[in-house]
Enzyme design. Sequence first.
Site, PDB file in Angstrom:
ATOM      1  N   ARG A 103       0.856  -1.196   0.000  1.00  0.00           N
ATOM      2  CA  ARG A 103       0.000   0.000   0.000  1.00  0.00           C
ATOM      3  C   ARG A 103       0.880   1.230   0.000  1.00  0.00           C
ATOM      4  NH1 ARG A 103      -4.576   0.346   4.474  1.00  0.00           N
ATOM      5  NH2 ARG A 103      -2.774   0.561   5.832  1.00  0.00           N
ATOM      6  N   THR A 107      -1.457   7.438  -0.332  1.00  0.00           N
ATOM      7  CA  THR A 107      -2.759   7.247  -0.995  1.00  0.00           C
ATOM      8  C   THR A 107      -3.486   5.987  -0.521  1.00  0.00           C
ATOM      9  OG1 THR A 107      -1.805   5.903  -2.745  1.00  0.00           O
ATOM     10  CG2 THR A 107      -1.851   8.290  -3.115  1.00  0.00           C
ATOM     11  N   ASP A 201       0.489  -3.607  12.194  1.00  0.00           N
ATOM     12  CA  ASP A 201       0.957  -3.971  10.855  1.00  0.00           C
ATOM     13  C   ASP A 201       1.336  -5.457  10.858  1.00  0.00           C
ATOM     14  OD1 ASP A 201       2.723  -4.462   8.595  1.00  0.00           O
ATOM     15  OD2 ASP A 201       2.674  -2.301   8.300  1.00  0.00           O
ATOM     16  N   ASP A 204       4.871  -6.427   9.417  1.00  0.00           N
ATOM     17  CA  ASP A 204       5.966  -6.051  10.311  1.00  0.00           C
ATOM     18  C   ASP A 204       6.023  -6.967  11.534  1.00  0.00           C
ATOM     19  OD1 ASP A 204       6.946  -4.030   8.767  1.00  0.00           O
ATOM     20  OD2 ASP A 204       5.913  -2.421   9.823  1.00  0.00           O
TER      21      ASP A 204
HETATM   22  C1  PRP Z   1      -1.116  -4.943   4.379  1.00  0.00           C
HETATM   23  C2  PRP Z   1      -1.940  -6.211   4.465  1.00  0.00           C
HETATM   24  C3  PRP Z   1      -2.776  -6.145   3.212  1.00  0.00           C
HETATM   25  C4  PRP Z   1      -3.023  -4.659   3.053  1.00  0.00           C
HETATM   26  C5  PRP Z   1      -4.416  -4.356   3.538  1.00  0.00           C
HETATM   27  O1  PRP Z   1      -0.053  -5.098   3.523  1.00  0.00           O
HETATM   28  O2  PRP Z   1      -1.166  -7.372   4.574  1.00  0.00           O
HETATM   29  O3  PRP Z   1      -2.111  -6.648   2.061  1.00  0.00           O
HETATM   30  O4  PRP Z   1      -2.064  -3.992   3.895  1.00  0.00           O
HETATM   31  O5  PRP Z   1      -4.729  -3.023   3.337  1.00  0.00           O
HETATM   32  P1  PRP Z   1      -5.850  -2.558   2.296  1.00  0.00           P
HETATM   33  O6  PRP Z   1      -7.047  -3.415   2.511  1.00  0.00           O
HETATM   34  O7  PRP Z   1      -6.093  -1.124   2.706  1.00  0.00           O
HETATM   35  O8  PRP Z   1      -5.290  -2.638   0.913  1.00  0.00           O
HETATM   36  P2  PRP Z   1       1.087  -3.980   3.316  1.00  0.00           P
HETATM   37  O9  PRP Z   1       0.747  -3.148   2.121  1.00  0.00           O
HETATM   38  O10 PRP Z   1       1.319  -3.264   4.606  1.00  0.00           O
HETATM   39  O11 PRP Z   1       2.327  -4.828   2.897  1.00  0.00           O
HETATM   40  P3  PRP Z   1       3.166  -5.932   3.719  1.00  0.00           P
HETATM   41  O12 PRP Z   1       2.299  -7.157   3.831  1.00  0.00           O
HETATM   42  O13 PRP Z   1       4.349  -6.144   2.844  1.00  0.00           O
HETATM   43  O14 PRP Z   1       3.522  -5.363   5.065  1.00  0.00           O
HETATM   44  N1  URA Z   2      -2.342  -3.576   7.015  1.00  0.00           N
HETATM   45  C1  URA Z   2      -2.031  -4.093   8.226  1.00  0.00           C
HETATM   46  O1  URA Z   2      -1.090  -4.891   8.339  1.00  0.00           O
HETATM   47  N2  URA Z   2      -2.737  -3.689   9.286  1.00  0.00           N
HETATM   48  C2  URA Z   2      -3.764  -2.820   9.200  1.00  0.00           C
HETATM   49  O2  URA Z   2      -4.391  -2.509  10.216  1.00  0.00           O
HETATM   50  C3  URA Z   2      -4.068  -2.303   7.930  1.00  0.00           C
HETATM   51  C4  URA Z   2      -3.352  -2.705   6.853  1.00  0.00           C
END
Ligand code: PRP
Ligand code: URA
Length: 210
Positions: A103, A107, A201, A204
């Site tokens: 994400r 945005t 997160d 993370d």
């Molecule tokens: C997180 C999560 C989803 C997304 C959800 O991933 O694992 O993929 O955010 O958010 P949304 O519904 O608003 O799109 P992130 O983009 O943080 O990547 P990561 O898994 O690499 O930490």
């Molecule tokens: N992605 C995450 O990992 N946690 C949240 O709460 C939203 C997006």
Amino acid sequence: MAIHVLDHPLIRHKITLLRDKNTGSKDFRELVEEIACLMAYEATRSLPMEYVDVETPIAQTKGLVIGGKKLALVPILRAGLGMVSGIERLVPAAKVGHIGLYRQENTLEPVEYFCKMPVDLEEREIMLLDPMLATGGSAIAAVECLRKRGVDPKNIKFMCLVCSLEGLKKLHDAEPEISIYVAAIDQGLNEHGYIVPGLGDAGDRIFGTL
Ligand code: PRP
Ligand code: URA
């Protein structure tokens, strides 16, 4: 298709442990695996079955085995990776495809950076995996990515641990034919797009990159 809220006591208990900010990466990873395994047990309840001949030490008989389409697990990177090993315990023959999405911080729009799928993807039943569904943008982009590769949305089960109500509605409106399996539906999102109360997160916390 349906939205399934998987509220088995074991799943609810483990989700509460996941939410705790004092749960460290090792325990967090193990809990994500365990919850994914319990969710897959429920989500595979509707798999078609067929009879085969089997010879016991005593007699010839017929037994049921899983029939129909083969499975593919498709984690959304990174956090979805944490769910794969728990589900592979139940369905070790499943192939695994990967979709890389992150994400954008300002945005909250998803950006695709990787996609590698099994060659016979369109003939398989897909479990699309991501622990978190916040705005819904990433899940919708992932379904679109599968659709472009010939997958019928009716064959997609999206599995997530925690979602926001608005993300769930957005995904269901955009992709009414997929099935959605979720363990907890939370009240909303904060100004940074994080689920409240959520669990922070997920990527993370799984990989210790906080
Ligand atoms: C997180 C999560 C989803 C997304 C959800 O991933 O694992 O993929 O955010 O958010 P949304 O519904 O608003 O799109 P992130 O983009 O943080 O990547 P990561 O898994 O690499 O930490
Ligand atoms: N992605 C995450 O990992 N946690 C949240 O709460 C939203 C997006």
